[in-house]
Design an enzyme around this catalytic site. Structure first.
Site, PDB file in Angstrom:
ATOM      1  N   ARG A  75       0.839  -1.202   0.000  1.00  0.00           N
ATOM      2  CA  ARG A  75       0.000   0.000   0.000  1.00  0.00           C
ATOM      3  C   ARG A  75       0.873   1.250   0.000  1.00  0.00           C
ATOM      4  NH1 ARG A  75      -4.608   0.336   4.458  1.00  0.00           N
ATOM      5  NH2 ARG A  75      -2.849   0.954   5.769  1.00  0.00           N
ATOM      6  N   GLU A 120     -16.271   6.334   4.342  1.00  0.00           N
ATOM      7  CA  GLU A 120     -15.590   5.708   5.476  1.00  0.00           C
ATOM      8  C   GLU A 120     -15.600   6.625   6.680  1.00  0.00           C
ATOM      9  OE1 GLU A 120     -11.423   4.808   4.971  1.00  0.00           O
ATOM     10  OE2 GLU A 120     -11.139   6.485   3.609  1.00  0.00           O
ATOM     11  N   LYS A 148      -2.586   6.514   1.086  1.00  0.00           N
ATOM     12  CA  LYS A 148      -2.445   7.028   2.456  1.00  0.00           C
ATOM     13  C   LYS A 148      -1.454   8.193   2.459  1.00  0.00           C
ATOM     14  CE  LYS A 148      -2.248   4.910   7.055  1.00  0.00           C
ATOM     15  NZ  LYS A 148      -3.438   5.520   7.625  1.00  0.00           N
TER      16      LYS A 148
END
Ligand SMILES: Cc1ncc(COP(=O)(O)O)c(C=O)c1O
Length: 337
Positions: free
Chosen positions: A80, A219, A183
């Site tokens: 990620r 989210e 992220k």
């Protein structure tokens, strides 16, 4: 670290022995270095300061009953971070180098890994930043990767206790074709205003809606969302949420428990149909949702003061795998040796 009050740790920064660093210069990654300093020296025109070339990860090390230290799905975090790097034109750190740096940081700080059963864990924060100077909007040519660690308690101070969430339509965390799926720091900067307002109004976090139509659930600030409906585990599919490794694991565990997994768009009104709801993430683990307040429509969706049965089962299964108390059929856990 015998004098540390493990049971009452919050989720906050703490100094430990050292951190592990690695520079990218002249088109290649260098050797891992160990530093005892909690400071970084960089050029004032570093791209991380001006143009947001910054990505991070969050994972945890868990002390088992057997005293061994384990990390959970570390390759997923490494990959990620590579996706985050690609998204904002930073060089990708090889998965093996990521793992080596994380293992090294844990080993050199192993007395800070909280004891089994304390409810605390060692939080690991890998960080990748552009440190080379640039004054036009361009990617840097030099980067720094750092891994630092600290013992932490639960992210939401209530731990595994249901808390309240809120929907505000006047804020977006990320744009549909923006950086929501990676992220990077900018997403978190964009979430600060709504997040602080939610805390001040007594909520644990904001439950974001999709930015395009404001019709579907996205989210929960720092965690993914799921709802339980009959025998289904339902979680949002969206082009602007972070693919949570915890959520991915819970989807597998739910399926193993004989549940149907639905990853799809979830209209806000469907909140009324769930028997349980939860926020899930490395830091949050599963944080059961007691209620979601839709502030614009003045509607409150409620799920009870105690964790639901399915959330409890999923939570137990997940933490037991993480600390080595239960069989790990998918090889999610690696032992730090
Ligand atoms: C925005 C956001 N969503 C979801 C998560 C949960 O992801 P994970 O389960 O990989 O920790 C996090 C934490 O990393 C996050 O910051």
């Amino acid at each position: 670290m015998e004098n540390l009050d493990w049971k009452n740790l919050g989720f906050g920064y703490a100094d430990t022995n050292c951190n592990v660093r690695c520079y990218y210069r002249d088109g290649k990654w260098g050797e891992l270095e160990v530093s005892e300093s909690n400071e970084i020296t960089m050029h004032m025109a570093a791209t991380c300061l001006h143009y947001g070339q910054e990505a991070f990860e969050g994972l945890k090390a868990y002390r088992g009953k057997d005293g061994k230290i384990r990390v959970f799905r570390i390759e997923e975090n490494a990959r990620r971070m590579q996706a985050s790097a690609r998204g904002i034109l930073m060089p990708e750190l090889p998965v093996e180098k990521f793992k080596e740096a994380v293992f090294k940081a844990i080993k050199l700080n192993q007395e800070y890994v909280p004891p089994f059963g304390s409810g605390a864990t060692l939080y690991i924060r890998p960080l990748l930043i552009g440190v080379g100077p640039q004054i036009g909007v361009k990617p840097a040519t030099e980067y720094l990767f750092v891994v630092f660690v600290m013992p932490v308690g639960p992210y939401f101070k209530e731990g595994f206790k249901p808390t309240d969430y809120v929907i505000y339509r006047e804020y977006d965390r990320a744009a549909p074709l923006g950086t929501g799926t990676i992220k990077v720091g900018g997403n978190y900067a964009a979430s600060l205003k709504a997040g602080v307002r939610a805390h001040n109004e007594g909520y644990s976090a904001v439950l974001y809606l999709d930015a395009r139509e404001k019709k579907y659930l996205d989210e929960c600030g720092p965690a993914n969302f799921f709802g339980i409906k009959g025998n289904s585990y339902v979680t949002p599919k969206s082009e602007s949420i972070l693919p949570s490794i915890t959520n991915k694991s819970l989807r597998q565990l739910a399926q193993d428990m004989g549940m149907t997994v639905e990853e799809r768009r979830i209209p806000v009104e469907e909140l009324a149909d769930f028997s349980e709801a939860g926020a899930c993430g490395t830091a949050a683990v599963i944080s059961p949702v007691r209620s979601v307040y839709d502030a614009d429509k003045d509607i409150r969706y409620t799920y009870g003061d105690e964790p639901g049965e399915v959330s409890q089962k999923l939570y137990n299964k997940l933490i037991n795998i993480q600390c080595g108390c239960e069989n790990d059929p998918y090889g999610w856990v690696s032992i730090v040796e």
